[in-house]
Every structure is written in C-alpha cells, then in structure tokens.
Design an enzyme around this catalytic site. Structure first.
Site, PDB file in Angstrom:
ATOM      1  CE  LYS A 107      -4.761  -1.476   1.054  1.00 45.97           C
ATOM      2  NZ  LYS A 107      -4.549  -2.887   1.447  1.00 45.97           N
ATOM      3  CD  GLU A 129      -9.976   4.689   0.912  1.00 48.08           C
ATOM      4  OE1 GLU A 129      -9.831   5.852   0.900  1.00 48.08           O
ATOM      5  OE2 GLU A 129      -9.433   3.801   0.700  1.00 48.08           O
ATOM      6  CB  SER A 396      -0.234  -8.049  -1.892  1.00 48.02           C
ATOM      7  OG  SER A 396      -0.881  -9.004  -0.527  1.00 48.02           O
TER       8      SER A 396
HETATM    9  C1  LIG Z   1      -5.347  -3.937   1.492  1.00 47.70           C
HETATM   10  C2  LIG Z   1      -4.665  -5.324   0.761  1.00 47.70           C
HETATM   11  C3  LIG Z   1      -5.070  -6.113  -0.382  1.00 47.70           C
HETATM   12  C4  LIG Z   1      -6.423  -5.758  -1.208  1.00 47.70           C
HETATM   13  O1  LIG Z   1      -6.427  -4.547  -1.906  1.00 47.70           O
HETATM   14  P1  LIG Z   1      -5.884  -4.098  -2.982  1.00 47.70           P
HETATM   15  O2  LIG Z   1      -5.801  -3.448  -3.468  1.00 47.70           O
HETATM   16  O3  LIG Z   1      -6.656  -5.340  -3.706  1.00 47.70           O
HETATM   17  O4  LIG Z   1      -4.383  -4.453  -3.745  1.00 47.70           O
HETATM   18  C5  LIG Z   1      -4.533  -7.346  -0.351  1.00 47.70           C
HETATM   19  N1  LIG Z   1      -3.148  -7.355   0.280  1.00 47.70           N
HETATM   20  C6  LIG Z   1      -2.771  -6.507   1.484  1.00 47.70           C
HETATM   21  C7  LIG Z   1      -1.547  -6.875   2.036  1.00 47.70           C
HETATM   22  C8  LIG Z   1      -3.186  -5.441   1.891  1.00 47.70           C
HETATM   23  O5  LIG Z   1      -3.165  -4.491   2.907  1.00 47.70           O
END
Ligand SMILES: *Cc1c(COP(=O)(O)O)cnc(C)c1O
Length: 417
Positions: A107, A129, A396
């Site tokens: 993020k 948000e 992610s």
């Molecule tokens: C917020 C988040 C997501 C999902 O958000 P996307 O905008 O779809 O990427 C996925 N993995 C993690 C670790 C997150 O914090």
C-alpha cells in the site's frame, strides 16, 4: 540469489510510459468513469491535471523513486520458493516480496505517490478511508513523514475489529474518525471521506486506497504500483532467463493486482490470474467475490462489477481477510476480465488459512491473509503445471497484523488458556 535493481529513474526497468490509458472521461472500455457530486468534479480534474504534469516530470520520479528506495526499502526481492515448489509439485513458484516494504504491504507505494502529489499541489491536509486499517496506516505514515495533517475515516465496526491499527494511526499523529452510517465498514468510510472532501478540497487531498473510485484514481493508483510488476519482470528475466508463464495476485479493490499484472499485460504468453475472496464459499452468500458476481453497477464514483441485490442495493461482504472485504473492484480489472485477458479464481477462508500455515512452515514467511488467498489459488494452479514452467505470486503483505485473527480461527487462543 541475484542483485536487486537500483530504484533510480535512470534504471531502464523503471519506464514511465502510460500504456492502456483510460479515455478522457476515465473509461476503461465500458467501465470506470467519474460519477461524483458536482462539487467534486473540479477537485478530481485538478488531481488529474496535477498527476499528468507530475508524471511527465523527471524530478517527480527522482523524488518518488528515492523515497521508494531509501524509505520504503525497494526494490523488494523476488524469491524462488523452492520448498513450496517441491511440496506443490508443479511449476517453479517465485514470490514477489511486497511484505518486506515499510509498513508491511504494497500500500505504501501508492501513498508515497499520492502524498508527493498532494505536496506538489500545496495541500496541507490529507484524508483517507480505511477498512482493515492498512491503507490508513500507510497514509498516516506518509503524512507524518511529509508533516501533513491527517484524518482517517474508518467504520466503527472495523475500528473495533482492528484496534492495533487504530492505535498505530494515532501514534503516527493521525485522527481516526469513526463512521456509523450503513454497516459501519469500508464502503461507508469511503462515502464519509468523499463527503468530507466536498467541504474541504481547498486545502485537502484525498489519498484513495485502491485502484477504484472516480477517475483519475484507478489510473493513478495503478501507475504508482506498476513498480511491483516492473521489478518482478526484470528480476525473473535475470533469475530464470525468461518471463513467467503465470502471474497471480489477490483482489480486494485491485491495487496490488494491477501493480503486478499491468507490466505483463502485453506479454500475450503470460497468463494473468486474479484471486477473489470466496469467504465461506461462492454459493454461501457470504463472500467478497465481485468479479465472479459479474454484475455491473456504480459504486464509489465508477462503473464496475460489484455485489448487489436485484434492487441494486450493495450487499454486505464477508472474508476472513479484512483487506479483501470490499463489494466492488477496480474498473480496469472488470474490463480485463470481460476481454478475456484475466483469469479469475476464488479462495475460501479455510483454504487461505491453510495456505498461510503451509508457507509459514515450509519457507519461514508469514504472509498476510489477503496474500494467502493468492497463494492458495496459485499453488492449486501450479500443481497442474510442469516443473519447467514458472509462476510469480504477489505476496502483497506480511501476516503480523493477522495473528490474532489467525489464532482465533485455529482455536489456539483457547488452547493457550
Ligand atoms: C489492502 C490489501 C490488499 C487488497 O487491496 P488491493 O487494492 O486489492 O491490493 C491485499 N493485500 C494486502 C496485504 C492488503 O493490505
């Protein structure tokens, strides 16, 4: 193990061409657009103009990439998970380690970009948000680093579920503003942040958290995250000598997915896979799989696929991972799916939990529950592939934030008592 590329604008892997741009109205095919209150049209246009001007300015990229390198810790490694590959018994699995970024997820790539944009536009205050609190923390972090005032809108329900992140945001100097409307969760927090922005846009920049929302946010967020796929592309060429056969990412709103997948979009031989949260199962009525639902409608300023009932009311969602618990999805993913460029998978809560445990035990990496959805689906697909084939899975985020939730689901908290 290979050398990591330097995050500098001179490095050939960081090119700044905007491919697959939306049209002037922000449409990706029939999706996207800018459905917003009249009072927000002007501030959205100002952001669009500021973005295109910044994106064309090498100084902007120099500053952005300097922060991505020295503050965030990029480039993140691409790790060949050999034990996971062996256990899965198919394609070679490589993990793109976004979990190693500062604040623990992808993020911050986006909040650095939008924060820099806010500063260029002379805004002294940022708002955002947040659902799970991850985007709120990434925004509060950047606001602290830039010395900006920061207000985060968060559903009261989510605040109760994600108290450590609420406290983290406070520690970073942000105000967390509880939202009581609707189901008091993420979609209500977006509505409230938009409402505040109408009244405050003179001095305030709205840092939007995913590749959705009204134009230009889907484009902006995608561009700030393409660094993920650009690095992964160069890294796999260096480590394996060729492009992957498959790239896999989980989808909440679509920011980490667009970040990894977009740079492979024109490589026709690379399969692109998006993984949604099937919750208790796609037929359970308790899930968060908006692409799979395939119903077009307008949510948060853009036309996309979303979860709605026959009257067009947005449905409550469920996923074990708060970050995937969103009833909509970015408009560009909806287009890619409709065009047949994107393959769709879904992972249940239970399978994500199992994937989290498996990766932790066999590789010593604790993934976020969101990322565990991509892992579970990725491993399923990899098992049907040959060992000379290659898969990249986007990790992610890291799992630290999920530990309480995981132990609760595993029943370990009772055991310990
Ligand atoms: C917020 C988040 C997501 C999902 O958000 P996307 O905008 O779809 O990427 C996925 N993995 C993690 C670790 C997150 O914090």
């Amino acid at each position: 193990m290979s050398r990591l590329p330097e995050a500098s604008p001179e490095h050939p892997l960081y090119h700044f061409d905007i491919t697959h741009a939306p049209d002037a109205g922000g449409h990706f095919g029939r999706f996207g657009g800018r459905f917003a209150a009249e009072t927000l049209m002007q501030p959205l246009k100002e952001i669009e103009e500021a973005f295109y001007a910044a994106w064309a300015d090498p100084e902007f990229h120099r500053e952005r990439l300097d922060l991505l390198k020295n503050y965030v810790g990029r480039a993140t490694p691409l790790y060949h998970a050999e034990r996971l590959t062996k256990l899965t018994g198919g394609a070679q699995i490589y993990l793109k380690r976004e979990d190693l970024n500062h604040t623990g997820a992808h993020k911050i790539n986006n909040t650095i970009g939008q924060g820099l944009l806010a500063r260029r536009m002379g805004k002294k205050r940022v708002i955002a948000e947040t659902g799970a609190g991850q985007h709120g923390v990434a925004t509060a972090t950047v606001a602290a680093m830039f010395g900006m005032q920061c207000d985060i809108y968060m559903g009261r329900e989510d605040m109760a579920r994600q108290m450590p992140n609420v406290l983290r945001m406070r520690l970073l100097g942000a105000n967390v503003i509880p939202v009581d409307s609707g189901t008091a969760t993420l979609k209500d927090a977006v509505n409230e942040a938009l409402r505040n922005w109408v009244a405050s846009c003179e001095n305030t920049f709205y840092i939007f958290g995913t590749a959705a929302g009204p134009h230009p946010y889907p484009l902006l967020v995608r561009q700030f995250h393409t660094v993920i796929g650009q690095e992964a592309r160069a890294q796999i060429l260096e480590q394996a000598g060729r492009l992957p056969d498959v790239a896999v990412a989980c989808v909440g709103g679509g920011s980490n997915a667009m970040g990894l997948l977009h740079p492979f979009r024109d490589d026709a031989d690379v399969r692109l896979v998006a993984v949604e949260a099937a919750g208790h199962g796609l037929n359970s009525g308790k899930h968060a799989a908006s692409l799979a639902a395939g119903k077009a409608g307008i949510l948060h300023g853009n036309l996309t696929f979303l979860l709605e009932d026959d009257e067009g009311q947005v449905l409550p969602t469920h996923s074990i991972s708060a970050g995937l618990d969103y009833p909509g999805v970015g408009p560009e993913l909806a287009l890619m799916l409709e065009e047949g460029r994107l393959e769709l998978e879904a992972t249940t809560d239970d399978d994500a939990l199992a994937a989290l445990q498996q990766l932790t035990r066999c590789e010593g990496i604790i993934p976020a529950l969101e990322s565990s959805h991509a892992l579970a689906a990725g491993c399923r697909i990899a098992a049907g592939m040959r060992p000379d084939q290659i898969m990249i899975i986007n990790l992610s985020g890291r799992g630290d934030k999920d530990m309480d939730n995981v132990f609760k689901h595993l029943g370990w908290l009772e055991d310990a008592r």
